[in-house]
Design an enzyme around this catalytic site. Sequence first.
Site, PDB file in Angstrom:
ATOM      1  N   ASP A  18       0.830  -1.202   0.000  1.00 42.50           N
ATOM      2  CA  ASP A  18       0.000   0.000   0.000  1.00 42.50           C
ATOM      3  C   ASP A  18       0.866   1.254   0.000  1.00 42.50           C
ATOM      4  O   ASP A  18       0.559   2.240  -0.689  1.00 42.50           O
ATOM      5  CB  ASP A  18      -0.914  -0.024   1.224  1.00 42.50           C
ATOM      6  CG  ASP A  18      -1.952   1.078   1.191  1.00 42.50           C
ATOM      7  OD1 ASP A  18      -2.657   1.181   0.166  1.00 42.50           O
ATOM      8  OD2 ASP A  18      -2.072   1.827   2.174  1.00 42.50           O
ATOM      9  N   ASP A  27     -26.278  13.453 -19.800  1.00 41.21           N
ATOM     10  CA  ASP A  27     -26.923  12.272 -20.379  1.00 41.21           C
ATOM     11  C   ASP A  27     -27.875  12.734 -21.464  1.00 41.21           C
ATOM     12  O   ASP A  27     -28.150  13.939 -21.608  1.00 41.21           O
ATOM     13  CB  ASP A  27     -27.668  11.473 -19.304  1.00 41.21           C
ATOM     14  CG  ASP A  27     -27.807   9.990 -19.673  1.00 41.21           C
ATOM     15  OD1 ASP A  27     -27.083   9.169 -19.082  1.00 41.21           O
ATOM     16  OD2 ASP A  27     -28.623   9.667 -20.565  1.00 41.21           O
ATOM     17  N   VAL A  69     -20.890   5.551 -20.277  1.00 42.42           N
ATOM     18  CA  VAL A  69     -22.104   5.067 -20.940  1.00 42.42           C
ATOM     19  C   VAL A  69     -22.077   3.547 -21.026  1.00 42.42           C
ATOM     20  O   VAL A  69     -21.180   2.892 -20.487  1.00 42.42           O
ATOM     21  CB  VAL A  69     -22.263   5.716 -22.338  1.00 42.42           C
ATOM     22  CG1 VAL A  69     -22.300   7.234 -22.220  1.00 42.42           C
ATOM     23  CG2 VAL A  69     -21.148   5.284 -23.285  1.00 42.42           C
ATOM     24  N   VAL A  70     -23.047   2.985 -21.716  1.00 47.24           N
ATOM     25  CA  VAL A  70     -23.206   1.539 -21.795  1.00 47.24           C
ATOM     26  C   VAL A  70     -21.931   0.852 -22.298  1.00 47.24           C
ATOM     27  O   VAL A  70     -21.189   1.408 -23.115  1.00 47.24           O
ATOM     28  CB  VAL A  70     -24.417   1.192 -22.690  1.00 47.24           C
ATOM     29  CG1 VAL A  70     -24.160   1.644 -24.124  1.00 47.24           C
ATOM     30  CG2 VAL A  70     -24.733  -0.291 -22.644  1.00 47.24           C
ATOM     31  N   GLU A  71     -21.665  -0.357 -21.795  1.00 45.47           N
ATOM     32  CA  GLU A  71     -20.428  -1.094 -22.108  1.00 45.47           C
ATOM     33  C   GLU A  71     -20.520  -1.701 -23.506  1.00 45.47           C
ATOM     34  O   GLU A  71     -20.605  -2.919 -23.691  1.00 45.47           O
ATOM     35  CB  GLU A  71     -20.190  -2.179 -21.042  1.00 45.47           C
ATOM     36  CG  GLU A  71     -18.837  -2.864 -21.133  1.00 45.47           C
ATOM     37  CD  GLU A  71     -17.673  -2.039 -20.625  1.00 45.47           C
ATOM     38  OE1 GLU A  71     -16.554  -2.570 -20.576  1.00 45.47           O
ATOM     39  OE2 GLU A  71     -17.860  -0.856 -20.278  1.00 45.47           O
ATOM     40  N   LYS A  88     -19.685   3.707 -27.095  1.00 45.06           N
ATOM     41  CA  LYS A  88     -18.645   4.480 -26.428  1.00 45.06           C
ATOM     42  C   LYS A  88     -17.827   5.283 -27.443  1.00 45.06           C
ATOM     43  O   LYS A  88     -17.504   6.454 -27.212  1.00 45.06           O
ATOM     44  CB  LYS A  88     -17.729   3.558 -25.619  1.00 45.06           C
ATOM     45  CG  LYS A  88     -18.332   3.051 -24.310  1.00 45.06           C
ATOM     46  CD  LYS A  88     -17.327   2.188 -23.546  1.00 45.06           C
ATOM     47  CE  LYS A  88     -17.884   1.690 -22.226  1.00 45.06           C
ATOM     48  NZ  LYS A  88     -18.053   2.761 -21.227  1.00 45.06           N
ATOM     49  N   SER A 100     -14.892  -1.477 -18.295  1.00 42.65           N
ATOM     50  CA  SER A 100     -14.384  -2.564 -17.471  1.00 42.65           C
ATOM     51  C   SER A 100     -13.587  -3.586 -18.264  1.00 42.65           C
ATOM     52  O   SER A 100     -12.790  -4.330 -17.692  1.00 42.65           O
ATOM     53  CB  SER A 100     -15.542  -3.262 -16.746  1.00 42.65           C
ATOM     54  OG  SER A 100     -16.502  -3.725 -17.671  1.00 42.65           O
ATOM     55  N   HIS A 155     -11.101   3.065 -14.770  1.00 41.70           N
ATOM     56  CA  HIS A 155     -12.075   2.025 -14.426  1.00 41.70           C
ATOM     57  C   HIS A 155     -12.418   2.080 -12.947  1.00 41.70           C
ATOM     58  O   HIS A 155     -11.629   1.705 -12.092  1.00 41.70           O
ATOM     59  CB  HIS A 155     -11.497   0.652 -14.803  1.00 41.70           C
ATOM     60  CG  HIS A 155     -12.391  -0.488 -14.449  1.00 41.70           C
ATOM     61  ND1 HIS A 155     -11.917  -1.757 -14.200  1.00 41.70           N
ATOM     62  CD2 HIS A 155     -13.744  -0.562 -14.297  1.00 41.70           C
ATOM     63  CE1 HIS A 155     -12.934  -2.552 -13.911  1.00 41.70           C
ATOM     64  NE2 HIS A 155     -14.043  -1.854 -13.955  1.00 41.70           N
ATOM     65  N   ASN A 180     -17.868  -0.832  -8.744  1.00 41.81           N
ATOM     66  CA  ASN A 180     -19.191  -0.573  -8.183  1.00 41.81           C
ATOM     67  C   ASN A 180     -19.369  -1.294  -6.838  1.00 41.81           C
ATOM     68  O   ASN A 180     -19.003  -2.469  -6.744  1.00 41.81           O
ATOM     69  CB  ASN A 180     -20.257  -1.044  -9.187  1.00 41.81           C
ATOM     70  CG  ASN A 180     -21.603  -0.409  -8.948  1.00 41.81           C
ATOM     71  OD1 ASN A 180     -21.700   0.676  -8.402  1.00 41.81           O
ATOM     72  ND2 ASN A 180     -22.648  -1.088  -9.359  1.00 41.81           N
ATOM     73  N   GLU A 227      -8.592   1.637 -11.577  1.00 44.10           N
ATOM     74  CA  GLU A 227      -7.560   1.250 -12.544  1.00 44.10           C
ATOM     75  C   GLU A 227      -7.401   2.380 -13.551  1.00 44.10           C
ATOM     76  O   GLU A 227      -8.376   2.775 -14.198  1.00 44.10           O
ATOM     77  CB  GLU A 227      -7.970  -0.020 -13.295  1.00 44.10           C
ATOM     78  CG  GLU A 227      -7.773  -1.306 -12.552  1.00 44.10           C
ATOM     79  CD  GLU A 227      -8.147  -2.511 -13.413  1.00 44.10           C
ATOM     80  OE1 GLU A 227      -7.278  -3.358 -13.640  1.00 44.10           O
ATOM     81  OE2 GLU A 227      -9.309  -2.607 -13.851  1.00 44.10           O
ATOM     82  N   ASN A 258     -10.288  -7.449 -14.082  1.00 45.42           N
ATOM     83  CA  ASN A 258     -11.260  -8.318 -14.750  1.00 45.42           C
ATOM     84  C   ASN A 258     -10.584  -9.413 -15.567  1.00 45.42           C
ATOM     85  O   ASN A 258     -11.134 -10.513 -15.720  1.00 45.42           O
ATOM     86  CB  ASN A 258     -12.198  -7.496 -15.625  1.00 45.42           C
ATOM     87  CG  ASN A 258     -13.301  -6.841 -14.809  1.00 45.42           C
ATOM     88  OD1 ASN A 258     -13.645  -7.308 -13.735  1.00 45.42           O
ATOM     89  ND2 ASN A 258     -13.838  -5.739 -15.306  1.00 45.42           N
ATOM     90  N   TYR A 277      -8.163  -4.382  -3.235  1.00 45.27           N
ATOM     91  CA  TYR A 277      -9.055  -3.228  -3.267  1.00 45.27           C
ATOM     92  C   TYR A 277     -10.167  -3.351  -4.305  1.00 45.27           C
ATOM     93  O   TYR A 277     -11.230  -2.756  -4.143  1.00 45.27           O
ATOM     94  CB  TYR A 277      -8.246  -1.950  -3.546  1.00 45.27           C
ATOM     95  CG  TYR A 277      -7.443  -1.461  -2.373  1.00 45.27           C
ATOM     96  CD1 TYR A 277      -7.808  -1.761  -1.066  1.00 45.27           C
ATOM     97  CD2 TYR A 277      -6.308  -0.669  -2.566  1.00 45.27           C
ATOM     98  CE1 TYR A 277      -7.075  -1.299   0.012  1.00 45.27           C
ATOM     99  CE2 TYR A 277      -5.572  -0.194  -1.491  1.00 45.27           C
ATOM    100  CZ  TYR A 277      -5.957  -0.511  -0.209  1.00 45.27           C
ATOM    101  OH  TYR A 277      -5.233  -0.042   0.864  1.00 45.27           O
TER     102      TYR A 277
END
Length: 713
Positions: free
Chosen positions: A295, A343, A400-402, A407, A429, A450, A453, A462, A500, A657
């Site tokens: 850390d 938005d 916005v949406v993945e 994007k 992500s 990144h 949630n 990230e 991920n 984390y």
Amino acid sequence: MIYQGDSIRVEFVEDGIAELQFAAAGSVNKFDQKTLEEFSQALTKLANTADLRGVIVTSSKPTFIVGADITEFLTLFANVEQTKTWVAKASRVFDQLEDLPVPTVAAVAGFALGGGCEATLACDYRVVDTTAVIGLPEVKLGLIPGFGGTMRLPRIIGPDNALELITTGKNNKPDDALKIGLVDSVVAPEKLRDAALSIVKAAANGELNWKAKRQPKLEPLKANETESTMTFVTAKAMAAAQAGKHYPAPHAAIKAVEDGARFGREEALNAENAAFVGLTQTDACRAQVGIFMADQLVKGKAKKAAKQATKEIKRAAVLGAGIMGGGIAYQSAYKGVPVVMKDIRQDALDLGMKEASKILGKLVERGRMDHKKMGQVLSSITPTLLDDAVKGVDIVVEAVVENPDVKGKVLAQMEDVVDADTIIVSNTSTISIDRLAKNLKDPSRFCGMHFFNPVHKMPLVEVIRGEHTSEETVAAVVAYATRMGKTAIVVNDCPGFLVNRVLFPYLAGFAGMVDEGVDFAGIDKVMERQFGWPMGPAYLSDVVGIDTADHCTVVMADGFPSRMPRDTSSAIAKLAAAERFGQKNGKGFYNYGVDKKGRPAKEKAPEVYDMLGISDKQLEADEIIARCMVPMVNECVRCLEEGIVASAAECDMALLYGLGFPPFRGGPFRYLETVGLENFIALADKYAHLGEMYQVTDGLREMAKSGKSYLAG
């Protein structure tokens, strides 16, 4: 001058009153081995000083003493006999302070933690200013206080309060410390020195009975047998419930206090020494000390990046509201960076503001914020449907949406709206940053950011460097993430990035067992209770979202087709096709609802057992752990070898984390080293027939052969 060392000086400041001042060359005072030696020498000088009437113990810095020098621990603890000698000798130095033939007063500003707190306990009186924070956080390192804390604290504030502080590692602010008797007085910072001098002179003049105040610390703990029994039974039950079996330090602390309660100082210290040394040899201690060191490395890098940043983020924008966008907007505004939330739908903006308001409302309910502050934070979030409202911001966070096409269009559109030096980041992500960068005219000012949630709770961000991302952009984004209260870890671009990318082999290992008919609930039970994850893989999949997990398998299969191929007949794909999306729609591996008291509840879904053909098949716990963890650790090794992450320590912190990797295991590389490289390779080879993700790299075999460590240096 009575004594002058590199870190400590002692001199008379008034007639017969000496000041022992900690004044290390660095930014803080801490008890490294050299400072402990100087402390002993200074106290020996004081004990032999003629005409001495009293001593005040102070710091030349804004903070008192932050504790022991943890950087020495792992090397020191490698030799158990050396550790025994060190802790026995070090703890007796504090006896020297306590045994001075005159009254002593600690004057505390800022942090007095660990050994710093123990130094104050060895004094007769403790006066603190309003900036003080006092505590014994050693359990967070898998340890207990080693300089007399388990012996002195119960005799000063009583065993109930002492055990709570020691077993939880809780820090205390001045008023709380005064309430329980941990300190004797709280004053304004400008009055601290005068207050300490006033107390020590009153004691020296016989106005205060300092000898009576000191005496209980030298004797057995005063408590009748019934009280003692209740105290220790209650403490053990609390430690079992809160710390569990994986964290031995709280249990050892209780035993040390209990074993020492019947004796005077010397025997009680022996009990503490024995418990301390035993803990230094545990995997949990090595892991938790390793976490502290990692850390510090990560925070040091972030601090350096912030200093190098040429662009300050004073105003931000978030594209895409809803739960994630609202969370990012809240975090930015809460930490003092005003934000525009953009938005294309009013209902999405309303949802984003509702999310921010809900988080703030909970802070108000808990007394951590007042309504005025809540209003200020909300007013610094500007919801808008207009592109022009984004002009003039320093950074744009696309959330916005993945979907790479969506994007890409949004990013290209925003580049034409914002200023030429505005930084643009994508909260993606899994989608390649280099792929998204192709939509921009100037990819040097673009990178990934990144968030995890829920944004306000998860500490990791990230920061993903693309092929064309400038170092100035990376530095500014790391500085912004740090200002938002997040731990930023910089990684290079690849599908899934770091967290991920290594998560999906773990979930694939789980899915492989389910496909064989193994009970998913049984797997969760093993991975939670025995390995230590906060959620098992089935439950985690439900929380992430089965549809999200299924979509990400497409991205990962494109990036790593041989190692992470998409299987449309797998459990995740089948549940997604059946629209069992997890917690978000109340049904996944588990069914979600509320219990009789209105609290969230989950139950195994019998229909899933039928859908997936799950039988009563059970595997041994060791096999379940191996089949989940071997793929994850292998992928971490590949990420390090490929330069996706700069160090094993940073990989460990990212998973701690970002995923809640069990702290007592220290992260994937600490876990690998604890198992042993040769042992891990043998375990992986046992399952190598299950596919490429179980097959270790040549680099790992070479590391094992050469006897090297991923965590060295």
